[in-house]
Design a protein around this motif. Structure first.
Motif, mmCIF file in Angstrom:
data_model
loop_
_atom_site.group_PDB
_atom_site.id
_atom_site.type_symbol
_atom_site.label_atom_id
_atom_site.label_comp_id
_atom_site.label_asym_id
_atom_site.label_seq_id
_atom_site.Cartn_x
_atom_site.Cartn_y
_atom_site.Cartn_z
ATOM 1 N N VAL A 167 0.863 -1.185 0.000
ATOM 2 C CA VAL A 167 0.000 0.000 0.000
ATOM 3 C C VAL A 167 0.897 1.233 0.000
ATOM 4 N N ILE A 208 0.611 5.543 -0.212
ATOM 5 C CA ILE A 208 -0.213 6.745 -0.218
ATOM 6 C C ILE A 208 0.660 7.922 -0.672
ATOM 7 N N GLY A 257 -1.724 10.106 6.507
ATOM 8 C CA GLY A 257 -2.248 10.476 7.814
ATOM 9 C C GLY A 257 -3.706 10.892 7.802
ATOM 10 N N ARG A 258 -4.432 10.531 6.741
ATOM 11 C CA ARG A 258 -5.850 10.910 6.647
ATOM 12 C C ARG A 258 -6.747 9.689 6.533
ATOM 13 N N GLY A 259 -6.220 8.525 6.892
ATOM 14 C CA GLY A 259 -7.057 7.321 6.909
ATOM 15 C C GLY A 259 -7.095 6.542 5.604
ATOM 16 N N GLY A 288 -4.601 4.846 4.047
ATOM 17 C CA GLY A 288 -3.920 3.560 4.169
ATOM 18 C C GLY A 288 -4.853 2.534 4.797
ATOM 19 N N ARG A 289 -5.533 2.961 5.849
ATOM 20 C CA ARG A 289 -6.484 2.071 6.537
ATOM 21 C C ARG A 289 -7.588 1.619 5.576
ATOM 22 N N ASN A 308 9.805 1.307 9.712
ATOM 23 C CA ASN A 308 8.612 1.967 9.158
ATOM 24 C C ASN A 308 7.461 1.897 10.169
ATOM 25 N N SER A 340 3.758 2.164 8.959
ATOM 26 C CA SER A 340 3.165 0.956 8.388
ATOM 27 C C SER A 340 2.956 -0.113 9.462
ATOM 28 N N GLN A 394 -3.075 -2.003 13.793
ATOM 29 C CA GLN A 394 -4.449 -1.504 13.969
ATOM 30 C C GLN A 394 -5.453 -2.305 13.139
HETATM 31 C C1 LIG Z 1 2.380 3.646 5.698
HETATM 32 C C2 LIG Z 1 1.234 4.329 4.949
HETATM 33 C C3 LIG Z 1 0.669 3.353 3.924
HETATM 34 C C4 LIG Z 1 0.132 4.666 5.966
HETATM 35 O O1 LIG Z 1 -0.970 5.211 5.263
HETATM 36 P P1 LIG Z 1 -1.708 6.521 5.795
HETATM 37 O O2 LIG Z 1 -2.862 6.804 4.926
HETATM 38 O O3 LIG Z 1 -0.704 7.606 5.943
HETATM 39 O O4 LIG Z 1 -2.180 6.025 7.225
HETATM 40 P P2 LIG Z 1 -3.618 6.256 7.913
HETATM 41 O O5 LIG Z 1 -3.928 7.717 7.917
HETATM 42 O O6 LIG Z 1 -4.604 5.334 7.288
HETATM 43 O O7 LIG Z 1 -3.308 5.821 9.406
HETATM 44 C C5 LIG Z 1 -3.734 4.576 9.944
HETATM 45 C C6 LIG Z 1 -2.916 4.290 11.184
HETATM 46 O O8 LIG Z 1 -1.547 4.089 10.815
HETATM 47 C C7 LIG Z 1 -0.684 4.611 11.823
HETATM 48 N N1 LIG Z 1 0.099 5.715 11.266
HETATM 49 C C8 LIG Z 1 -0.099 6.332 10.076
HETATM 50 N N2 LIG Z 1 0.859 7.266 9.874
HETATM 51 C C9 LIG Z 1 1.658 7.221 10.963
HETATM 52 C C10 LIG Z 1 2.856 7.906 11.330
HETATM 53 N N3 LIG Z 1 3.396 8.859 10.550
HETATM 54 N N4 LIG Z 1 3.446 7.580 12.498
HETATM 55 C C11 LIG Z 1 2.931 6.622 13.292
HETATM 56 N N5 LIG Z 1 1.807 5.926 13.001
HETATM 57 C C12 LIG Z 1 1.187 6.225 11.847
HETATM 58 C C13 LIG Z 1 -1.575 5.090 12.938
HETATM 59 O O9 LIG Z 1 -1.774 4.010 13.823
HETATM 60 C C14 LIG Z 1 -2.855 5.418 12.194
HETATM 61 O O10 LIG Z 1 -3.969 5.341 13.010
HETATM 62 P P3 LIG Z 1 -4.537 6.672 13.753
HETATM 63 O O11 LIG Z 1 -4.853 7.636 12.663
HETATM 64 O O12 LIG Z 1 -5.745 6.163 14.473
HETATM 65 O O13 LIG Z 1 -3.418 7.139 14.635
HETATM 66 C C15 LIG Z 1 1.676 5.660 4.283
HETATM 67 O O14 LIG Z 1 2.286 6.463 5.235
HETATM 68 C C16 LIG Z 1 2.629 5.457 3.111
HETATM 69 O O15 LIG Z 1 2.192 5.253 1.984
HETATM 70 N N6 LIG Z 1 3.939 5.530 3.371
HETATM 71 C C17 LIG Z 1 4.954 5.364 2.325
HETATM 72 C C18 LIG Z 1 4.911 3.983 1.692
HETATM 73 C C19 LIG Z 1 4.885 2.882 2.728
HETATM 74 O O16 LIG Z 1 5.562 2.920 3.738
HETATM 75 N N7 LIG Z 1 4.067 1.861 2.423
HETATM 76 C C20 LIG Z 1 3.956 0.691 3.259
HETATM 77 C C21 LIG Z 1 4.997 -0.303 2.850
HETATM 78 S S1 LIG Z 1 4.916 -1.757 3.895
#
Ligand SMILES: CC(C)(COP(=O)(O)OP(=O)(O)OC[C@H]1O[C@@H](n2cnc3c(N)ncnc32)[C@H](O)[C@@H]1OP(=O)(O)O)[C@@H](O)C(=O)NCCC(=O)NCCS
Length: 170
Positions: free
Chosen positions: A85, A87, A93-95, A97-98, A124, A127, A133
């Motif tokens: 996944v 983003i 940070g806007r949900g 990924g979830r 990471n 992730s 979660q």
């Molecule tokens: C990792 C990633 C997919 C998370 O997606 P996102 O849309 O930013 O995350 P969400 O907003 O859905 O957050 C869901 C939960 O993830 C965790 N989370 C997300 N960003 C976080 C951060 N910067 N630090 C700590 N926890 C975090 C939290 O538990 C969060 O829940 P909460 O909002 O209730 O605190 C995104 O940051 C990303 O694309 N990163 C770069 C690529 C990557 O790392 N992909 C995964 C490879 S395994």
């Protein structure tokens, strides 16, 4: 915000999101950017196996994508898939990924898969927390199996059993 199957028109945006992650993080263990042709071939291969490539969109802009593929090639692993996944940096940070991981869980369950696996860089935290979660448990931590930007990297495997018949719930 919509989550839908990706089309060829989404390939430039998917490629840009992927290449930004390659260039700026250890989320994917390569330093080589992909071309749009690489990403199109990748999407076509996933589709040919019957696996989804999903995009999140907002106002026509692709804000993230997710997919899964076979975990390992041996037939005994056929009920296990590994997902990814990504983003867009401006939309984290806007949900999203979830939401995408939730859709991948549903898609894998619908395909009769038993286990979904995430292979995550040990540093990471975003992730790792996202997956914890979503009901994934850390099942392995492999020290220094990867290398990028001149550093050794640890691999964390997290897995979630799916709600297929006979599966135990996480
Ligand atoms: C990792 C990633 C997919 C998370 O997606 P996102 O849309 O930013 O995350 P969400 O907003 O859905 O957050 C869901 C939960 O993830 C965790 N989370 C997300 N960003 C976080 C951060 N910067 N630090 C700590 N926890 C975090 C939290 O538990 C969060 O829940 P909460 O909002 O209730 O605190 C995104 O940051 C990303 O694309 N990163 C770069 C690529 C990557 O790392 N992909 C995964 C490879 S395994």
């Amino acid at each position: 915000m919509t989550i839908r199957p990706a089309t060829e028109q989404d390939i430039p945006a998917i490629t840009a999101i992927y290449n930004e992650v390659v260039a700026t993080s250890n989320a994917v263990w390569t330093e080589k950017p992909d071309t749009e042709a690489d990403r199109l071939a990748w999407m076509t291969a996933r589709r040919a196996l019957g696996y989804p490539v999903l995009v999140a969109t907002e106002g026509g802009i692709v804000t993230g994508y997710g997919t899964f593929g076979d975990f390992r090639a041996w037939p005994g692993y056929r009920y296990t898939v590994e997902h990814s996944v990504y983003i867009h940096a401006d939309h984290r940070g806007r949900g999203l990924g979830r939401l995408i991981v939730g859709e991948l869980i549903s898609a894998a369950t619908d395909l009769g898969k038993h286990v979904l696996i995430a292979g995550i860089d040990g540093d990471n935290q975003a992730s790792i927390r996202l997956h914890a979660q979503m009901g994934f448990a850390e099942v392995a931590r492999m020290p220094e199996v990867g290398r990028k930007f001149g550093r050794w990297l640890d691999l964390v495997f997290m897995q979630r059993l799916l709600d297929t018949p006979g599966a135990s719930r996480p």
